[in-house]
Design a protein around this motif. Structure first.
Motif, PDB file in Angstrom:
ATOM      1  N   MET A   1       0.811  -1.191   0.000  1.00 16.87           N
ATOM      2  CA  MET A   1       0.000   0.000   0.000  1.00 16.87           C
ATOM      3  C   MET A   1       0.857   1.259   0.000  1.00 16.87           C
ATOM      4  O   MET A   1       0.542   2.218  -0.684  1.00 16.87           O
ATOM      5  N   MET A   2       1.949   1.241   0.747  1.00 19.43           N
ATOM      6  CA  MET A   2       2.832   2.404   0.799  1.00 19.43           C
ATOM      7  C   MET A   2       3.453   2.678  -0.574  1.00 19.43           C
ATOM      8  O   MET A   2       3.581   3.825  -0.984  1.00 19.43           O
ATOM      9  N   ARG A   3       3.817   1.623  -1.297  1.00 15.13           N
ATOM     10  CA  ARG A   3       4.396   1.797  -2.625  1.00 15.13           C
ATOM     11  C   ARG A   3       3.376   2.409  -3.572  1.00 15.13           C
ATOM     12  O   ARG A   3       3.682   3.328  -4.325  1.00 15.13           O
ATOM     13  N   LEU A   4       2.153   1.935  -3.537  1.00 20.01           N
ATOM     14  CA  LEU A   4       1.098   2.466  -4.400  1.00 20.01           C
ATOM     15  C   LEU A   4       0.793   3.919  -4.044  1.00 20.01           C
ATOM     16  O   LEU A   4       0.600   4.755  -4.934  1.00 20.01           O
ATOM     17  N   THR A   5       0.796   4.250  -2.777  1.00 15.93           N
ATOM     18  CA  THR A   5       0.583   5.631  -2.348  1.00 15.93           C
ATOM     19  C   THR A   5       1.691   6.538  -2.878  1.00 15.93           C
ATOM     20  O   THR A   5       1.420   7.641  -3.356  1.00 15.93           O
ATOM     21  N   SER A   6       2.912   6.069  -2.822  1.00 17.90           N
ATOM     22  CA  SER A   6       4.036   6.839  -3.341  1.00 17.90           C
ATOM     23  C   SER A   6       3.922   7.035  -4.848  1.00 17.90           C
ATOM     24  O   SER A   6       4.192   8.123  -5.369  1.00 17.90           O
ATOM     25  N   ILE A   7       3.509   6.006  -5.562  1.00 22.77           N
ATOM     26  CA  ILE A   7       3.329   6.101  -7.016  1.00 22.77           C
ATOM     27  C   ILE A   7       2.260   7.134  -7.351  1.00 22.77           C
ATOM     28  O   ILE A   7       2.454   7.993  -8.208  1.00 22.77           O
ATOM     29  N   VAL A   8       1.129   7.066  -6.680  1.00 24.44           N
ATOM     30  CA  VAL A   8       0.018   7.986  -6.954  1.00 24.44           C
ATOM     31  C   VAL A   8       0.423   9.424  -6.656  1.00 24.44           C
ATOM     32  O   VAL A   8       0.060  10.345  -7.397  1.00 24.44           O
ATOM     33  N   SER A   9       1.206   9.629  -5.626  1.00 22.31           N
ATOM     34  CA  SER A   9       1.609  10.999  -5.273  1.00 22.31           C
ATOM     35  C   SER A   9       2.500  11.629  -6.348  1.00 22.31           C
ATOM     36  O   SER A   9       2.583  12.848  -6.431  1.00 22.31           O
ATOM     37  N   ARG A  10       3.143  10.810  -7.185  1.00 23.33           N
ATOM     38  CA  ARG A  10       3.997  11.322  -8.256  1.00 23.33           C
ATOM     39  C   ARG A  10       3.213  11.605  -9.545  1.00 23.33           C
ATOM     40  O   ARG A  10       3.783  12.114 -10.508  1.00 23.33           O
ATOM     41  N   CYS A  11       1.938  11.277  -9.574  1.00 26.48           N
ATOM     42  CA  CYS A  11       1.133  11.410 -10.801  1.00 26.48           C
ATOM     43  C   CYS A  11       0.329  12.703 -10.807  1.00 26.48           C
ATOM     44  O   CYS A  11      -0.126  13.169  -9.768  1.00 26.48           O
ATOM     45  N   TYR A  12       0.146  13.235 -11.999  1.00 24.32           N
ATOM     46  CA  TYR A  12      -0.785  14.331 -12.201  1.00 24.32           C
ATOM     47  C   TYR A  12      -2.178  13.714 -12.090  1.00 24.32           C
ATOM     48  O   TYR A  12      -2.487  12.708 -12.756  1.00 24.32           O
ATOM     49  N   ALA A  13      -3.028  14.263 -11.249  1.00 23.72           N
ATOM     50  CA  ALA A  13      -4.321  13.644 -10.924  1.00 23.72           C
ATOM     51  C   ALA A  13      -5.170  13.341 -12.155  1.00 23.72           C
ATOM     52  O   ALA A  13      -5.769  12.267 -12.249  1.00 23.72           O
ATOM     53  N   GLU A  14      -5.217  14.254 -13.115  1.00 21.52           N
ATOM     54  CA  GLU A  14      -6.050  14.020 -14.299  1.00 21.52           C
ATOM     55  C   GLU A  14      -5.516  12.895 -15.175  1.00 21.52           C
ATOM     56  O   GLU A  14      -6.277  12.252 -15.893  1.00 21.52           O
ATOM     57  N   ASP A  15      -4.206  12.623 -15.124  1.00 16.50           N
ATOM     58  CA  ASP A  15      -3.641  11.514 -15.893  1.00 16.50           C
ATOM     59  C   ASP A  15      -4.169  10.170 -15.407  1.00 16.50           C
ATOM     60  O   ASP A  15      -4.285   9.221 -16.184  1.00 16.50           O
ATOM     61  N   LEU A  16      -4.510  10.098 -14.128  1.00 14.88           N
ATOM     62  CA  LEU A  16      -5.019   8.843 -13.575  1.00 14.88           C
ATOM     63  C   LEU A  16      -6.364   8.434 -14.195  1.00 14.88           C
ATOM     64  O   LEU A  16      -6.726   7.266 -14.170  1.00 14.88           O
ATOM     65  N   GLU A  17      -7.074   9.396 -14.767  1.00 18.00           N
ATOM     66  CA  GLU A  17      -8.355   9.091 -15.427  1.00 18.00           C
ATOM     67  C   GLU A  17      -8.178   8.103 -16.575  1.00 18.00           C
ATOM     68  O   GLU A  17      -9.083   7.342 -16.888  1.00 18.00           O
ATOM     69  N   LEU A  18      -7.012   8.111 -17.223  1.00 15.87           N
ATOM     70  CA  LEU A  18      -6.762   7.179 -18.322  1.00 15.87           C
ATOM     71  C   LEU A  18      -6.896   5.732 -17.855  1.00 15.87           C
ATOM     72  O   LEU A  18      -7.320   4.865 -18.622  1.00 15.87           O
ATOM     73  N   LEU A  19      -6.577   5.465 -16.606  1.00 12.32           N
ATOM     74  CA  LEU A  19      -6.635   4.087 -16.100  1.00 12.32           C
ATOM     75  C   LEU A  19      -8.055   3.527 -16.069  1.00 12.32           C
ATOM     76  O   LEU A  19      -8.238   2.318 -16.187  1.00 12.32           O
ATOM     77  N   ARG A  20      -9.053   4.383 -15.922  1.00 10.57           N
ATOM     78  CA  ARG A  20     -10.444   3.901 -15.859  1.00 10.57           C
ATOM     79  C   ARG A  20     -10.830   3.108 -17.099  1.00 10.57           C
ATOM     80  O   ARG A  20     -11.530   2.109 -17.006  1.00 10.57           O
ATOM     81  N   THR A  21     -10.377   3.563 -18.257  1.00 10.48           N
ATOM     82  CA  THR A  21     -10.760   2.923 -19.517  1.00 10.48           C
ATOM     83  C   THR A  21      -9.554   2.322 -20.233  1.00 10.48           C
ATOM     84  O   THR A  21      -9.648   1.996 -21.413  1.00 10.48           O
ATOM     85  N   PHE A  22      -8.445   2.174 -19.526  1.00 13.60           N
ATOM     86  CA  PHE A  22      -7.206   1.725 -20.154  1.00 13.60           C
ATOM     87  C   PHE A  22      -7.322   0.303 -20.679  1.00 13.60           C
ATOM     88  O   PHE A  22      -7.862  -0.578 -20.024  1.00 13.60           O
ATOM     89  N   SER A  23      -6.801   0.102 -21.894  1.00 10.21           N
ATOM     90  CA  SER A  23      -6.628  -1.251 -22.423  1.00 10.21           C
ATOM     91  C   SER A  23      -5.214  -1.337 -22.990  1.00 10.21           C
ATOM     92  O   SER A  23      -4.706  -0.374 -23.568  1.00 10.21           O
ATOM     93  N   ASN A  24      -4.586  -2.470 -22.804  1.00  4.76           N
ATOM     94  CA  ASN A  24      -3.204  -2.660 -23.229  1.00  4.76           C
ATOM     95  C   ASN A  24      -3.053  -2.408 -24.722  1.00  4.76           C
ATOM     96  O   ASN A  24      -3.933  -2.736 -25.507  1.00  4.76           O
ATOM     97  N   GLY A  25      -1.923  -1.830 -25.092  1.00  9.11           N
ATOM     98  CA  GLY A  25      -1.623  -1.590 -26.500  1.00  9.11           C
ATOM     99  C   GLY A  25      -1.113  -0.187 -26.731  1.00  9.11           C
ATOM    100  O   GLY A  25      -0.787   0.548 -25.802  1.00  9.11           O
ATOM    101  N   VAL A  26      -1.049   0.194 -28.005  1.00  6.76           N
ATOM    102  CA  VAL A  26      -0.622   1.537 -28.395  1.00  6.76           C
ATOM    103  C   VAL A  26      -1.720   2.513 -27.972  1.00  6.76           C
ATOM    104  O   VAL A  26      -2.902   2.260 -28.182  1.00  6.76           O
TER     105      VAL A  26
END
Length: 77
Positions: A1-26
């Motif tokens: 959990m601490m590692r994931l918290t550290s990762i999230v703190s380094r991200c721009y919040a709006e970029d995380l929205e891509l993960l909601r609909t993310f599918s592997n590939g280009v």
């Protein structure tokens, strides 16, 4: 959990929205966001897709959701 918290703190919040609909590939036009998530530790590099002549955006870096990206997508978003 601490590692994931550290990762999230380094991200721009709006970029995380891509993960909601993310599918592997280009990721095409979303490549800069995917590169940011790759640098933060939520995606993995799956290699390079050479593309084709009919669609110049078909090629590029292949991004895959890694273990941390999957955890965040399933439980945090």
């Amino acid at each position: 959990m601490m590692r994931l918290t550290s990762i999230v703190s380094r991200c721009y919040a709006e970029d995380l929205e891509l993960l909601r609909t993310f599918s592997n590939g280009v990721q095409r036009e979303k490549t800069p966001i995917a590169e940011s998530l790759l640098a933060a530790g939520l995606l993995s590099n799956g290699g390079i897709h050479g593309g084709d002549f009919s669609d110049p955006l078909a090629g590029g870096i292949i991004f895959n959701l890694n273990e941390y990206g999957d955890l965040l997508k399933r439980f945090g978003l």
